[in-house]
Scaffold this active site. Structure first.
Site, PDB file in Angstrom:
ATOM      1  N   HIS A 217     -33.757  22.824  27.486  1.00  0.00           N
ATOM      2  CA  HIS A 217     -33.196  22.908  26.563  1.00  0.00           C
ATOM      3  C   HIS A 217     -33.305  24.197  25.255  1.00  0.00           C
ATOM      4  CE1 HIS A 217     -35.578  20.278  23.257  1.00  0.00           C
ATOM      5  NE2 HIS A 217     -35.549  19.399  24.989  1.00  0.00           N
ATOM      6  N   CYS A 233     -40.126  17.634  27.886  1.00  0.00           N
ATOM      7  CA  CYS A 233     -38.657  18.116  27.894  1.00  0.00           C
ATOM      8  C   CYS A 233     -39.644  19.955  28.422  1.00  0.00           C
ATOM      9  CB  CYS A 233     -37.489  18.112  26.843  1.00  0.00           C
ATOM     10  SG  CYS A 233     -36.562  16.785  27.273  1.00  0.00           S
TER      11      CYS A 233
END
Length: 257
Positions: A217, A233
């Protein structure tokens, strides 16, 4: 005759001795010297002499009050009923400068670029090199498009193979309960839910990996790219994750090493 001569001699001595004594008394003290307040004036002008016309200096200005007395005089009088909220004009009108955010220039190697990359993976595969903090989008002819990324901080590293199962633009964010509890112990209180947008830490785009909680992301902290800072992440600059988002589809293989 002799006595008369003696008296005459004494008279003469006293007559000449008195002026000499007076002169000695007069010059025993140094003549007064008045120094001008204007210390740049020539000494000859200050003291006069010869045919130079003496300079008449103006009266020295009254001594200035000490700074703290001036400031106290400028301050409004406090009322007897309590403390006034009024402040001196200089303090009241002073501009308040907000704290500038800490920003660090991104190292050149973490900017997107085409590089040589020998691999057995087919074109279109994403390979994330966690130790070196690079993401490779495999291309044909031994090339790859390389991006700089932020990866898991110590204790949150992971490796494995997954597929992109979902894509989202300006994704919302629902922090895991474990993250909320963990951050609360540090004094950081996370929201239970945050709508997508520029303030959202998920950034402009997200690609979800399998059934895990991990995603590739964007970020609203681009200066963190190239470091170990996430909870697992893979972070990218918003412009980079947007570029990658347009190049991959749901079902793309992602290999994290």
């Amino acid at each position: 005759m002799t006595m008369k001569s003696v008296f005459l001699a004494l008279s003469l001595v006293s007559t000449f001795a008195a002026p000499a004594a007076a002169a000695g008394e007069r010059y025993r003290e140094r003549p007064p010297v008045v120094v001008s307040p204007d210390l740049s004036a020539p000494w000859v002008t200050q003291l006069g002499g010869g045919n130079v016309r003496p300079v008449v200096y103006p009266r020295a200005p009254a001594a200035r009050q000490p700074f703290f007395q001036q400031r106290q005089a400028a301050m409004p009088q406090r009322p007897s009923s309590g403390v006034t909220s009024q402040r001196p004009a200089r303090v009241q009108n002073a501009a308040v400068r907000p704290n500038a955010p800490v920003r660090t220039q991104l190292a050149p190697q973490f900017l997107p670029q085409i590089v040589s990359y020998q691999t057995t993976q087919k074109p279109g595969t994403i390979v994330i090199d966690t130790p070196n903090r690079f993401l490779y989008l495999v291309m044909a002819d031994g090339k790859a498009r390389r991006y700089g990324v932020g990866v898991g901080k110590p204790g949150f590293e992971w490796a494995g193979t997954h597929k992109v199962t979902r894509k989202a633009e300006w994704p919302s964010w629902t922090p895991p309960k474990e993250m909320i509890s963990r951050e609360a112990t540090k004094g950081h209180y996370l929201p239970a839910f945050m709508e997508g947008g520029p303030a959202n830490p998920m950034g402009a785009r997200a690609m979800y990996l399998g059934s895990t909680l991990y995603r590739i992301h964007g970020t609203n902290q681009p200066w963190t790219i190239g470091s170990n800072n996430s909870s697992g992440c893979i972070r990218m600059r918003n412009e980079d994750v947007t570029d990658l988002y347009e190049r991959v589809n749901v079902g793309t293989t992602v290999i994290v090493i």
